[in-house]
Design an enzyme around this catalytic site. Structure first.
Site, PDB file in Angstrom:
ATOM      1  N   GLY A   1       0.782  -1.233   0.000  1.00 18.03           N
ATOM      2  CA  GLY A   1       0.000   0.000   0.000  1.00 18.03           C
ATOM      3  C   GLY A   1       0.810   1.276   0.000  1.00 18.03           C
ATOM      4  O   GLY A   1       0.345   2.301   0.509  1.00 18.03           O
TER       5      GLY A   1
ATOM      6  N   ARG B   1     -16.197 -14.913  -9.512  1.00 16.96           N
ATOM      7  CA  ARG B   1     -15.704 -13.558  -9.749  1.00 16.96           C
ATOM      8  C   ARG B   1     -16.825 -12.538  -9.514  1.00 16.96           C
ATOM      9  O   ARG B   1     -16.646 -11.509  -8.881  1.00 16.96           O
ATOM     10  CB  ARG B   1     -15.173 -13.461 -11.179  1.00 16.96           C
ATOM     11  CG  ARG B   1     -14.019 -12.499 -11.317  1.00 16.96           C
ATOM     12  CD  ARG B   1     -13.392 -12.584 -12.664  1.00 16.96           C
ATOM     13  NE  ARG B   1     -12.314 -13.556 -12.740  1.00 16.96           N
ATOM     14  CZ  ARG B   1     -11.068 -13.346 -12.319  1.00 16.96           C
ATOM     15  NH1 ARG B   1     -10.730 -12.197 -11.779  1.00 16.96           N
ATOM     16  NH2 ARG B   1     -10.140 -14.266 -12.437  1.00 16.96           N
TER      17      ARG B   1
ATOM     18  N   ASP C   1      -4.577  -4.254 -18.556  1.00 18.93           N
ATOM     19  CA  ASP C   1      -3.615  -3.152 -18.733  1.00 18.93           C
ATOM     20  C   ASP C   1      -3.717  -2.504 -20.114  1.00 18.93           C
ATOM     21  O   ASP C   1      -2.707  -2.080 -20.688  1.00 18.93           O
ATOM     22  CB  ASP C   1      -2.176  -3.655 -18.488  1.00 18.93           C
ATOM     23  CG  ASP C   1      -2.015  -4.289 -17.115  1.00 18.93           C
ATOM     24  OD1 ASP C   1      -2.613  -3.767 -16.158  1.00 18.93           O
ATOM     25  OD2 ASP C   1      -1.303  -5.304 -16.999  1.00 18.93           O
TER      26      ASP C   1
ATOM     27  N   GLU D   1       5.797   6.249  -9.418  1.00 20.83           N
ATOM     28  CA  GLU D   1       4.381   5.897  -9.213  1.00 20.83           C
ATOM     29  C   GLU D   1       3.758   6.823  -8.179  1.00 20.83           C
ATOM     30  O   GLU D   1       2.624   7.277  -8.330  1.00 20.83           O
ATOM     31  CB  GLU D   1       4.255   4.444  -8.737  1.00 20.83           C
ATOM     32  CG  GLU D   1       4.637   3.411  -9.770  1.00 20.83           C
ATOM     33  CD  GLU D   1       4.422   1.981  -9.268  1.00 20.83           C
ATOM     34  OE1 GLU D   1       3.433   1.724  -8.572  1.00 20.83           O
ATOM     35  OE2 GLU D   1       5.261   1.125  -9.573  1.00 20.83           O
TER      36      GLU D   1
ATOM     37  N   HIS E   1       0.264   0.935 -13.281  1.00 23.48           N
ATOM     38  CA  HIS E   1       0.988  -0.240 -13.767  1.00 23.48           C
ATOM     39  C   HIS E   1       2.479   0.106 -13.844  1.00 23.48           C
ATOM     40  O   HIS E   1       2.839   1.149 -14.396  1.00 23.48           O
ATOM     41  CB  HIS E   1       0.457  -0.626 -15.154  1.00 23.48           C
ATOM     42  CG  HIS E   1       1.134  -1.842 -15.703  1.00 23.48           C
ATOM     43  ND1 HIS E   1       0.845  -3.112 -15.243  1.00 23.48           N
ATOM     44  CD2 HIS E   1       2.094  -1.991 -16.645  1.00 23.48           C
ATOM     45  CE1 HIS E   1       1.602  -3.982 -15.883  1.00 23.48           C
ATOM     46  NE2 HIS E   1       2.370  -3.337 -16.740  1.00 23.48           N
TER      47      HIS E   1
ATOM     48  N   ASN F   1      -6.026   2.547 -12.720  1.00 22.75           N
ATOM     49  CA  ASN F   1      -5.018   1.600 -12.256  1.00 22.75           C
ATOM     50  C   ASN F   1      -3.623   2.204 -12.444  1.00 22.75           C
ATOM     51  O   ASN F   1      -3.424   3.052 -13.318  1.00 22.75           O
ATOM     52  CB  ASN F   1      -5.117   0.299 -13.072  1.00 22.75           C
ATOM     53  CG  ASN F   1      -4.142  -0.756 -12.610  1.00 22.75           C
ATOM     54  OD1 ASN F   1      -3.901  -0.923 -11.412  1.00 22.75           O
ATOM     55  ND2 ASN F   1      -3.557  -1.477 -13.553  1.00 22.75           N
TER      56      ASN F   1
ATOM     57  N   ASN G   1       1.408   3.012  -2.649  1.00 27.93           N
ATOM     58  CA  ASN G   1       0.637   3.925  -3.514  1.00 27.93           C
ATOM     59  C   ASN G   1      -0.570   4.473  -2.767  1.00 27.93           C
ATOM     60  O   ASN G   1      -0.892   5.659  -2.880  1.00 27.93           O
ATOM     61  CB  ASN G   1       0.210   3.217  -4.801  1.00 27.93           C
ATOM     62  CG  ASN G   1       1.310   3.222  -5.845  1.00 27.93           C
ATOM     63  OD1 ASN G   1       1.636   4.263  -6.396  1.00 27.93           O
ATOM     64  ND2 ASN G   1       1.916   2.074  -6.078  1.00 27.93           N
TER      65      ASN G   1
ATOM     66  N   ARG H   1      -6.065  -8.650  -8.537  1.00 28.54           N
ATOM     67  CA  ARG H   1      -7.125  -9.467  -9.132  1.00 28.54           C
ATOM     68  C   ARG H   1      -7.563  -8.807 -10.422  1.00 28.54           C
ATOM     69  O   ARG H   1      -7.699  -7.580 -10.489  1.00 28.54           O
ATOM     70  CB  ARG H   1      -8.368  -9.560  -8.233  1.00 28.54           C
ATOM     71  CG  ARG H   1      -8.159 -10.226  -6.924  1.00 28.54           C
ATOM     72  CD  ARG H   1      -7.861 -11.694  -7.039  1.00 28.54           C
ATOM     73  NE  ARG H   1      -8.946 -12.503  -7.575  1.00 28.54           N
ATOM     74  CZ  ARG H   1      -8.821 -13.786  -7.872  1.00 28.54           C
ATOM     75  NH1 ARG H   1      -7.656 -14.396  -7.711  1.00 28.54           N
ATOM     76  NH2 ARG H   1      -9.834 -14.479  -8.332  1.00 28.54           N
TER      77      ARG H   1
HETATM   78  C1  GRF Z   1       3.080  -1.185  -7.585  1.00 27.20           C
HETATM   79  O1  GRF Z   1       4.308  -1.337  -8.223  1.00 27.20           O
HETATM   80  C2  GRF Z   1       1.961  -1.116  -8.584  1.00 27.20           C
HETATM   81  O2  GRF Z   1       2.308  -0.465  -9.760  1.00 27.20           O
HETATM   82  C3  GRF Z   1       1.717  -2.572  -8.856  1.00 27.20           C
HETATM   83  O3  GRF Z   1       1.842  -3.198  -7.611  1.00 27.20           O
HETATM   84  C4  GRF Z   1       2.710  -2.433  -6.776  1.00 27.20           C
HETATM   85  C5  GRF Z   1       1.955  -2.106  -5.534  1.00 27.20           C
HETATM   86  O4  GRF Z   1       2.740  -1.504  -4.567  1.00 27.20           O
HETATM   87  N1  GRF Z   1       0.447  -2.759  -9.514  1.00 27.20           N
HETATM   88  P1  GRF Z   1       2.074  -0.858  -3.286  1.00 27.20           P
HETATM   89  O5  GRF Z   1       1.171  -1.903  -2.646  1.00 27.20           O
HETATM   90  O6  GRF Z   1       1.324   0.368  -3.689  1.00 27.20           O
HETATM   91  O7  GRF Z   1       3.235  -0.545  -2.386  1.00 27.20           O
END
Ligand code: GRF
Length: 215
Positions: free
Chosen positions: A14, A66, A146, A175, A110, A108, A16, A92
């Site tokens: 987490g 799902r 993606d 990110e 990526h 999202n 991000n 997921r």
């Molecule tokens: C990030 O690199 C994101 O781009 C990818 O998974 C990772 C998640 O990292 N989809 P975090 O949980 O936000 O630290």
């Protein structure tokens, strides 16, 4: 425009999520993270949510279809009246049912420069492939994996003496900048999806690279 209500889906550490929480707190994003959902019980991101006083839920996908899993997600997200759903390390794949439900308000991040390197473990794959420039992409989510319209990308160099972990961390740092920026632009009503392209209103550029348009 008032503050937008943001829901964040996570599966892991987490970082991000943290960058989004911090950007809301500092009012860089005119918005508020109102709910966090993890599909993994041990995700550290849950602790981050709790520390920020944000309601968080663990909803397991295990042993469920799902659609049943996604209906549970929607139930919680709707209860918190989210304007935007952000996937932040959520591991997921979401079905067309969920994607359509939040069409145009599902994002999202990526860790590669799409359309290169879709899928998982792509930081290591970029290193293995030997790319000299790696990066990350924030995009709206469509029904593919993606493949949705790209909002913002950032590039980072890959050096000869890098280990995969160096590349992962260099990408992650970017990110944490571009995800809050993309959400800010959304919250300010400055993103328009035109087919595959996302038009950013009031975009300013410096050396060909998008900078914070509010600066
Ligand atoms: C990030 O690199 C994101 O781009 C990818 O998974 C990772 C998640 O990292 N989809 P975090 O949980 O936000 O630290």
């Amino acid at each position: 425009m008032g503050k937008i209500r943001i829901g964040v889906l996570i599966s892991g550490s987490g970082t991000n999520l943290q960058s989004i929480i911090d950007a809301c707190k500092s009012e860089y994003i005119p918005g508020e993270v109102v709910v966090v959902i993890s599909n993994r019980e041990d995700a550290y991101g849950r602790e981050r949510a709790r520390q920020a006083g944000i309601p968080e839920f663990f909803i397991s996908h295990k042993g469920k279809s799902r659609e049943d899993f996604e209906k549970e997600l929607i139930k919680v997200l709707d209860r918190y009246k989210v304007d935007l759903v952000t996937l932040a390390g959520f591991m997921r794949v979401l079905s067309p049912y969920f994607v359509k439900y939040y069409s145009g308000r599902l994002m999202n991040i990526h860790p590669a420069l799409l359309p290169a390197f879709p899928g998982i473990n792509v930081q290591e794959k970029q290193w293995e492939y030997g790319v000299k420039i790696a990066g990350c992409t924030v995009h709206f989510v469509d029904e593919g994996t993606d493949t949705g319209p790209i909002i913002i990308q950032a590039a980072v160099p890959v050096y000869s003496d890098d280990e995969p972990e160096d590349v992962r961390l260099r990408i992650l740092e970017e990110e944490h900048k571009i995800y809050p920026l993309a959400i800010k632009l959304f919250a300010e009503g400055r993103l328009t999806i035109k087919g595959r392209r996302v038009i950013i209103q009031g975009e300013r550029k410096k050396g060909g690279v998008l900078i914070n348009p509010s600066e």
